[in-house]
Scaffold this active site. Structure first.
Site, mmCIF file in Angstrom:
data_model
loop_
_atom_site.group_PDB
_atom_site.id
_atom_site.type_symbol
_atom_site.label_atom_id
_atom_site.label_comp_id
_atom_site.label_asym_id
_atom_site.label_seq_id
_atom_site.Cartn_x
_atom_site.Cartn_y
_atom_site.Cartn_z
ATOM 1 N N THR A 161 19.247 32.778 -15.238
ATOM 2 C CA THR A 161 18.646 33.795 -16.096
ATOM 3 C C THR A 161 19.456 33.993 -17.369
ATOM 4 O O THR A 161 18.899 34.225 -18.444
ATOM 5 C CB THR A 161 18.530 35.121 -15.326
ATOM 6 O OG1 THR A 161 17.791 34.897 -14.115
ATOM 7 C CG2 THR A 161 17.814 36.181 -16.142
ATOM 8 N N GLU A 162 20.769 33.889 -17.249
ATOM 9 C CA GLU A 162 21.639 34.116 -18.405
ATOM 10 C C GLU A 162 21.676 32.919 -19.351
ATOM 11 O O GLU A 162 21.605 33.086 -20.570
ATOM 12 C CB GLU A 162 23.075 34.424 -17.940
ATOM 13 C CG GLU A 162 23.267 35.813 -17.347
ATOM 14 C CD GLU A 162 23.332 36.895 -18.401
ATOM 15 O OE1 GLU A 162 23.175 36.590 -19.599
ATOM 16 O OE2 GLU A 162 23.536 38.069 -18.029
ATOM 17 N N SER A 163 21.814 31.717 -18.828
ATOM 18 C CA SER A 163 22.140 30.578 -19.701
ATOM 19 C C SER A 163 21.350 29.314 -19.441
ATOM 20 O O SER A 163 21.577 28.304 -20.117
ATOM 21 C CB SER A 163 23.629 30.246 -19.570
ATOM 22 O OG SER A 163 23.913 29.754 -18.259
#
Length: 727
Positions: free
Chosen positions: A535-537
């Site tokens: 989700t972040e990267s």
């Protein structure tokens, strides 16, 4: 530099939870180390309410400027209370307490105070249902509610002796002294309770809490200063000289012309606390107007003093009354505003007006599609004229003006929820609105783009000329285009993560083994970390966000540094270790008695939006009759409302784009459930027994069919004492 000194860093400012070394020397020792450590209850700026006060903006500016004059780097050390900050300088863990310190607090031979930064009084305070505190003689048998270890405690004991009929006893709040809102909420539970606080701090709290009653002044006027070790006379002398010169340059009554601005060293910028103008995110001050204004101030070596204007008040009024030098919040340049007494700068950008409707309704792709539809528009907005013009042009559209207390954010949310049929929104905002809310559909543009700009008081040519030069230069600069993209165009990387491919039998990520190791050390389920990382990267170790977050878990450079990993953190192992360690630190800020899954959701929401915003949302949830201890369908409802002025103006940490943490937590919860299913039987590191990890996964399996968003699971017997992995 000594072996245990702080490491060399790219940033000019460091924020930490503790000092990396002990130093009790004077100014020469500080210069040898190259750092000066400022202890502050807020740590200088993380999660501070974005409002104008001496405690945050002015304190941070003065301290950092003092460090610059000494030729050293500033390091901010977060203290849990003013007394804890005093202890830090006594023990050599800090050099200066840059916070509100009074003589009664700094008693003893080890600490001495600087010249006063300001003067204030103590006052009696109560909450909405508390007693009348306007006159001490009207109090009968009241309880004085105070924190342990504060300067007010001794004063409160004296009041009980001096006014035995007014005060019956003192009640000590058992919680650590770092959450004023929690303190006031707890005090409100005691009948007939009052507290004592400085007027300066009380007025700040009253700027967002309408339930705080400020009453009679008690005692004499008190000086408010910074504190230094008694054994540092050279440092004290330099500090006093610096503060004296700075404090005589008061900006309150000065003219807004350029000469006066330069003489004071401060330029005042008025704006609104909202998504595109000025807000705080992950401890970073952000906003399109704020970033441009900061660039202008930095270009002229000025301190930017941001004044947050209540949304129901006009920015033009603040400028024409001399309370700000310039103002703007993606403000449309109109003849009506000019007639109120302001001149506008050159145009930053142009913005038209588009229709927004619900995704489940018929699309509005041309003017004919508006026939028979209803447009609900904000009161006193430019959208009213645009909507009425459609009717004058022969379009059979109904126009409804929303009540005055209904904000644009409320109307947009109402369209997404089906409460309203359609509305109008600026073209530079519609893409972001739709990106964070899949229930919204962007329709036809109904008005051509109009210019946006900043305003100054009419006739202020000296300032206007410099602002125009700045705007003209930066309109051609790639940096400004990047700033515009950051706030007005959807994040492609975020949208890319809307779905993730999960293939049974294959590794979940290229970094599974590194994740398992870090997750084991901090008691997390490694699959939850994988879900968060995607989700972040999208598993890109070189990823950098628009705010400067780095690596696989998108850790802010300052946060990585606090966790013991000086940036950059693009190396996968360092990035994972820093992110998981920080996630654990955030989790520890929540109550241990929270249900394990709820604690996890709150932790993830805080990782994304900031702990302060989540704390605000929990308080709001309780006021709305929702459960402050449940995220899904409860606190997530409240955090979305914190984009509406009637709620965020009463929140300590102000505006938050609540749709983002909602989408963030939901995405991770969905992925996490999927990962646990395709890796069933894969225990990351625990021995073959009924571990907390297995217990937690079993709860997920029970709830896969019934849980709407991956929400909290049914209660069951949990292992004693130990929190479940992933909690």
């Amino acid at each position: 530099m000594p072996k245990d000194a702080a490491p060399e860093l790219e940033s000019q400012e460091i924020v930490a939870t503790t000092s990396a070394y002990t130093e009790t020397g004077d100014l020469d020792a500080i210069r040898r180390r190259g750092y000066i450590r400022f202890a502050n209850v807020t740590g200088g700026y993380p999660e501070m309410l974005p409002r104008d006060s001496i405690i945050n903006q002015r304190t941070r500016f003065l301290a950092n400027e003092f460090a610059k004059r000494l030729g050293v780097k500033p390091m901010w050390i977060i203290a849990r209370s003013p007394q804890a900050a005093i202890d830090m300088i006594e023990n050599g863990k800090a050099d200066i307490v840059a916070d509100y310190i009074t003589l009664s607090l700094a008693q003893g031979d080890a600490v001495t105070l600087s010249v006063p930064l300001t003067q204030t009084y103590r006052a009696l305070l109560s909450t909405a249902d508390g007693p009348n505190v306007s006159d001490i003689s009207k109090l009968k048998g009241a309880t004085i509610y105070l924190w342990e270890g504060t300067a007010h405690l001794q004063f409160g004991k004296q009041l009980v002796k001096d006014y035995p009929e007014a005060f019956a006893r003192i009640q000590i709040d058992p919680t650590p002294g770092d959450d004023t809102d929690h303190f006031l909420d707890q005090m409100a539970r005691y009948p007939n309770a009052v507290t004592i606080g400085s007027l300066a701090l009380a007025n700040e709290v009253a700027s967002y809490r309408s339930d705080l009653k400020i009453g009679q002044k008690v005692g004499d006027e008190i000086n408010v200063s910074w504190a230094v070790r008694e054994a540092s006379p050279d440092l004290l002398n330099r500090l006093n000289t610096f503060l004296t010169r700075q404090l005589i340059q008061d900006t309150a009554d000065r003219a807004p012309d350029w000469r006066a601005i330069k003489k004071s060293g401060v330029i005042r910028f008025a704006t609104y606390n909202k998504a595109t103008s000025y807000f705080i995110w992950r401890g970073v001050l952000m906003g399109f107007d704020y970033e441009l204004a900061k660039l202008f101030a930095d270009e002229h070596n000025l301190q930017l003093n941001v004044i947050v204007v209540p949304t129901h008040e006009s920015l033009t009024k603040w400028v024409t009354e001399g309370r700000a030098d310039f103002a703007g919040a993606s403000t449309t340049i109109t003849d009506k505003r000019k007639a109120e007494g302001v001149d506008f700068t050159n145009t930053h950008f142009e913005s038209g007006i588009r229709v927004i409707s619900n995704e489940n309704d018929s699309p509005i792709e041309n003017l004919a599609d508006l026939n028979g539809r209803t447009l609900t528009v904000r009161a006193h907005s430019i959208y009213i004229d645009a909507a009425k013009q459609l009717r004058e042009d022969g379009i059979d559209v109904k126009v409804e003006e929303a009540p005055e207390d209904v904000s644009q954010a409320q109307i947009i949310n109402g369209v997404a929820e089906g409460k309203y049929d359609a509305t109008l929104e600026d073209t530079h905002r519609v893409e972001m609105r739709a990106a964070f809310n899949p229930n919204l559909r962007v329709g036809i543009q109904v008005e051509e783009p109009l210019p946006q700009g900043w305003m100054v008081i009419r006739g202020n040519r000296s300032l206007l000329r410099r602002l125009n030069r700045f705007v003209k230069k930066y309109r051609k600069d790639p940096e400004t285009e990047a700033i515009f993209t950051r706030y007005f165009r959807p994040n492609d990387a975020f949208l890319k993560r809307a779905t993730a491919k999960i293939k049974p039998g294959e590794p979940l990520s290229p970094f599974d083994e590194l994740i398992k190791d870090a997750a084991q050390r901090h008691d997390f389920d490694w699959r939850m970390i994988v879900a968060q990382m995607w989700t972040e990267s999208s598993f890109d170790p070189k990823a950098v966000s628009s705010t400067g977050a780095q690596g696989l878990l998108q850790v802010m450079p300052g946060t990585a540094r606090d966790m013991g990993f000086p940036p950059p953190v693009f190396d996968p192992e360092r990035g994972i270790d820093a992110g998981v360690k920080y996630l654990n630190w955030v989790r520890d800020r929540f109550e241990e008695n929270l249900p394990a899954t709820e604690r996890l959701w709150f932790t993830l929401a805080s990782y994304n939006a900031g702990f302060g915003h989540v704390r605000d949302a929990r308080r709001l949830a309780a006021k709305l009759g929702l459960d402050p201890n449940k995220w899904f369908d409860n606190v997530e409802v409240a955090i979305r409302k914190l984009s509406e002025p009637r709620y965020f103006e009463k929140a300590r940490y102000g505006f938050v784009h609540g749709d983002e943490p909602i989408a963030y937590v939901r995405k991770i919860s969905h992925l996490y459930q999927s990962y646990t299913q395709i890796t069933s039987g894969d225990v990351s590191w625990h021995p073959p027994m009924k571990t907390p990890h297995q217990w937690f996964i079993s709860l997920f399996k029970q709830s896969v069919q019934s849980c709407r968003y991956g929400c909290s699971t049914p209660s069951t017997d949990a292992p004693p004492r130990r929190q479940p992995v992933g909690s």
